[in-house]
Design a protein around this motif. Structure first.
Motif, PDB file in Angstrom:
ATOM      1  N   THR A  37      47.651  53.786  50.720  1.00 54.29           N
ATOM      2  CA  THR A  37      46.317  53.349  51.153  1.00 54.29           C
ATOM      3  C   THR A  37      45.376  53.419  49.956  1.00 54.29           C
ATOM      4  N   ILE A  38      44.761  52.300  49.641  1.00 55.20           N
ATOM      5  CA  ILE A  38      43.855  52.259  48.491  1.00 55.20           C
ATOM      6  C   ILE A  38      42.458  51.822  48.942  1.00 55.20           C
ATOM      7  N   THR A  39      41.459  52.335  48.247  1.00 49.67           N
ATOM      8  CA  THR A  39      40.075  51.951  48.526  1.00 49.67           C
ATOM      9  C   THR A  39      39.674  50.851  47.547  1.00 49.67           C
ATOM     10  N   VAL A  40      39.172  49.754  48.080  1.00 51.36           N
ATOM     11  CA  VAL A  40      38.823  48.586  47.265  1.00 51.36           C
ATOM     12  C   VAL A  40      37.398  48.153  47.610  1.00 51.36           C
ATOM     13  N   ALA A  41      36.570  47.993  46.593  1.00 50.81           N
ATOM     14  CA  ALA A  41      35.182  47.573  46.807  1.00 50.81           C
ATOM     15  C   ALA A  41      35.045  46.073  46.574  1.00 50.81           C
ATOM     16  N   SER A  43      26.713  45.245  43.671  1.00 52.60           N
ATOM     17  CA  SER A  43      26.975  44.714  42.335  1.00 52.60           C
ATOM     18  C   SER A  43      28.170  45.442  41.742  1.00 52.60           C
ATOM     19  N   GLY A  44      28.883  44.746  40.846  1.00 51.41           N
ATOM     20  CA  GLY A  44      30.064  45.337  40.251  1.00 51.41           C
ATOM     21  C   GLY A  44      29.758  46.584  39.453  1.00 51.41           C
ATOM     22  N   GLY A  45      28.566  46.633  38.844  1.00 50.91           N
ATOM     23  CA  GLY A  45      28.187  47.785  38.051  1.00 50.91           C
ATOM     24  C   GLY A  45      28.117  49.071  38.861  1.00 50.91           C
ATOM     25  N   LEU A  46      27.852  48.955  40.161  1.00 52.95           N
ATOM     26  CA  LEU A  46      27.768  50.135  41.017  1.00 52.95           C
ATOM     27  C   LEU A  46      29.136  50.744  41.271  1.00 52.95           C
ATOM     28  N   ILE A  57      39.979  50.468  43.263  1.00 54.94           N
ATOM     29  CA  ILE A  57      39.906  49.121  42.682  1.00 54.94           C
ATOM     30  C   ILE A  57      38.597  48.488  43.136  1.00 54.94           C
ATOM     31  N   SER A  58      38.036  47.627  42.311  1.00 52.89           N
ATOM     32  CA  SER A  58      36.778  46.970  42.685  1.00 52.89           C
ATOM     33  C   SER A  58      36.682  45.584  42.066  1.00 52.89           C
ATOM     34  N   ILE A  59      35.883  44.749  42.709  1.00 50.95           N
ATOM     35  CA  ILE A  59      35.477  43.505  42.067  1.00 50.95           C
ATOM     36  C   ILE A  59      34.542  43.886  40.919  1.00 50.95           C
ATOM     37  N   GLY A  60      34.602  43.157  39.829  1.00 51.70           N
ATOM     38  CA  GLY A  60      33.719  43.458  38.712  1.00 51.70           C
ATOM     39  C   GLY A  60      33.486  42.210  37.886  1.00 51.70           C
ATOM     40  N   ASN A  61      32.226  41.931  37.529  1.00 57.60           N
ATOM     41  CA  ASN A  61      31.999  40.762  36.688  1.00 57.60           C
ATOM     42  C   ASN A  61      32.332  41.125  35.246  1.00 57.60           C
ATOM     43  N   TYR A  62      32.850  40.153  34.530  1.00 51.69           N
ATOM     44  CA  TYR A  62      33.361  40.411  33.188  1.00 51.69           C
ATOM     45  C   TYR A  62      32.276  40.871  32.225  1.00 51.69           C
ATOM     46  N   VAL A  63      31.104  40.273  32.294  1.00 48.37           N
ATOM     47  CA  VAL A  63      30.041  40.614  31.344  1.00 48.37           C
ATOM     48  C   VAL A  63      29.651  42.087  31.458  1.00 48.37           C
ATOM     49  N   SER A  64      29.347  42.546  32.672  1.00 49.11           N
ATOM     50  CA  SER A  64      28.910  43.930  32.861  1.00 49.11           C
ATOM     51  C   SER A  64      30.009  44.917  32.497  1.00 49.11           C
ATOM     52  N   THR A  65      31.252  44.584  32.838  1.00 50.73           N
ATOM     53  CA  THR A  65      32.352  45.511  32.572  1.00 50.73           C
ATOM     54  C   THR A  65      32.649  45.604  31.079  1.00 50.73           C
ATOM     55  N   ILE A  66      32.646  44.471  30.401  1.00 57.63           N
ATOM     56  CA  ILE A  66      32.878  44.473  28.953  1.00 57.63           C
ATOM     57  C   ILE A  66      31.770  45.240  28.249  1.00 57.63           C
ATOM     58  N   ALA A 124      30.547  25.981  30.664  1.00 56.21           N
ATOM     59  CA  ALA A 124      31.251  25.282  31.743  1.00 56.21           C
ATOM     60  C   ALA A 124      32.560  25.996  32.045  1.00 56.21           C
ATOM     61  N   ASN A 125      32.895  26.112  33.325  1.00 56.39           N
ATOM     62  CA  ASN A 125      34.133  26.771  33.768  1.00 56.39           C
ATOM     63  C   ASN A 125      34.239  28.202  33.255  1.00 56.39           C
ATOM     64  N   PHE A 126      33.112  28.877  33.179  1.00 49.26           N
ATOM     65  CA  PHE A 126      33.071  30.222  32.612  1.00 49.26           C
ATOM     66  C   PHE A 126      33.684  31.235  33.568  1.00 49.26           C
ATOM     67  N   PRO A 127      34.506  32.172  33.067  1.00 46.48           N
ATOM     68  CA  PRO A 127      35.067  33.228  33.917  1.00 46.48           C
ATOM     69  C   PRO A 127      33.949  34.137  34.434  1.00 46.48           C
ATOM     70  N   ILE A 128      33.978  34.464  35.710  1.00 43.47           N
ATOM     71  CA  ILE A 128      32.904  35.238  36.309  1.00 43.47           C
ATOM     72  C   ILE A 128      33.322  36.670  36.636  1.00 43.47           C
ATOM     73  N   ALA A 129      34.392  36.831  37.403  1.00 41.61           N
ATOM     74  CA  ALA A 129      34.732  38.168  37.889  1.00 41.61           C
ATOM     75  C   ALA A 129      36.230  38.342  38.078  1.00 41.61           C
ATOM     76  N   GLY A 130      36.640  39.601  38.097  1.00 45.26           N
ATOM     77  CA  GLY A 130      38.040  39.941  38.346  1.00 45.26           C
ATOM     78  C   GLY A 130      38.115  41.237  39.127  1.00 45.26           C
ATOM     79  N   TRP A 131      39.334  41.626  39.477  1.00 38.85           N
ATOM     80  CA  TRP A 131      39.567  42.887  40.188  1.00 38.85           C
ATOM     81  C   TRP A 131      39.976  43.941  39.167  1.00 38.85           C
ATOM     82  N   MET A 132      39.274  45.059  39.158  1.00 37.07           N
ATOM     83  CA  MET A 132      39.464  46.031  38.093  1.00 37.07           C
ATOM     84  C   MET A 132      39.722  47.437  38.635  1.00 37.07           C
ATOM     85  N   THR A 133      40.282  48.263  37.773  1.00 37.92           N
ATOM     86  CA  THR A 133      40.478  49.676  38.050  1.00 37.92           C
ATOM     87  C   THR A 133      40.267  50.424  36.744  1.00 37.92           C
TER      88      THR A 133
END
Length: 330
Positions: A38-42, A75-78, A90-99, A221-230
């Motif tokens: 069982t995993i917790t995913v945001a 927000s992914g930053g939270l 695991i959580s959704i996270g936008n690439y800009v904030s995570t990087i 154009a076609n910019f990557p927005i978000a991924g699933w991260m841990t």
């Protein structure tokens, strides 16, 4: 008597052995059973996260021996702190904030799956119908509402400003929750807003607002927005769990890429977007694979616009395919 005693002892030993065998964990012949079942995913209540719901509804997680306990964040930053603290897996996270966070010493984080990529009209700057602004350069000295500072949104705004010959300091970006932006623009608290669906459609249809700039155009154009991260720590401790999650999400991403109706049907189940609206909003795309070349665009653009002091190799942030564990167990 001795015979009966011997038979009784033999029977007792057999029953104890049977009980012990039944209490043991069943064999794992494939060697793929998740370490954590069982995993917790945001997730966020936005279209980016549709494939998590698709994977749940189609049984892709249960097929992998996983149960997903999904929670909502704004927000992914939270998610950074709970991921590092262990209350979130695991959580959704936008690439800009995570990087940016990782460059500043947070994490280290690891993206497991791609989630969402921009398409035309999915991130736009809008102004009230009474505004005289016709294009982004007309907002010099004006207030622009953004969902978060130093994020994918502000990166897009600053990229557009640079294209128009302006600097970030030529406007005032005001952080504001998306549901509050339309009212703020209508009442004059801000001069423009950066919106995503369903707010784009709502502002246009209910108030006659106009779009003056598409953030995801030109060089974005076609910019990557978000991924699933841990976190790297979680991935190292739970390589089979991570790989199971990846396989389930890869299947869901493939479904979404193939059949947009699945996305439209999933969105009302975990957001406050009604079904009739979900069927008409503009959506981005759902990449099937986590490609380093594509994600590297994000870090490179961040460096160009001053979001990073030094270049970053994003392969350090990306896990391998879900067909095998993303990292080796330590």
């Amino acid at each position: 008597m001795r015979l009966r005693s011997a038979l009784a002892a033999s029977l007792t030993v057999g029953l104890v052995g049977l009980a012990t065998a039944c209490s043991e964990t069943p064999a794992d012949p494939t060697g793929l059973r998740p370490e954590k079942s069982t995993i917790t995913v945001a997730r966020m209540p936005i279209p980016d996260c549709a494939t998590l719901k698709i994977a749940q509804d189609k049984g892709y997680f249960s097929r992998e021996g996983l149960k997903v306990d999904a929670s909502e964040i704004q927000s992914g930053g939270l998610a950074f702190a709970p991921l590092q603290g262990g209350s979130l897996d695991i959580s959704i996270g936008n690439y800009v904030s995570t990087i940016a966070a990782q460059a500043q010493g947070a994490g280290p984080f690891q993206f497991l799956n791609d989630a969402y990529q921009a398409a035309p009209g999915t991130f736009v700057v809008m102004v009230p119908k009474t505004s005289k602004a016709q294009e982004l350069k007309d907002l010099r000295g004006k207030r622009i509402a953004v969902a978060a500072l130093h994020s994918i949104i502000t990166l897009g705004v600053e990229n557009g400003l640079a294209t128009a010959g302006l600097k970030a300091s030529d406007v005032q970006m005001v952080p504001m929750a998306l549901p509050q932006m339309i009212a703020a623009a209508v009442t004059g608290q801000v001069d423009a807003v950066v919106l995503v669906e369903p707010f784009i459609s709502a502002f246009a249809t209910q108030h006659g607002a106009r779009e003056i700039y598409d953030l995801m155009s030109g060089s974005m154009a076609n910019f990557p927005i978000a991924g699933w991260m841990t976190t790297v720590e979680f991935a190292k401790k739970n390589p089979k769990t991570v790989a199971a999650f990846q396989r389930a999400m890869e299947a869901a991403q493939a479904d979404a890429a193939r059949d947009p109706d699945l996305v439209e049907n999933a969105i009302p189940k975990y957001t406050r977007i009604e079904a009739n609206i979900a069927s008409n909003i503009r959506l981005g795309t759902f990449p099937v694979s986590l490609e380093p070349i594509r994600i590297q665009r994000v870090a490179d653009r961040m460096k160009e616009l001053g979001y990073l002091d030094t270049p970053m190799d994003v392969t350090l942030l990306l896990a391998g395919s879900g067909a095998t564990p993303a990292v080796k167990a330590s």
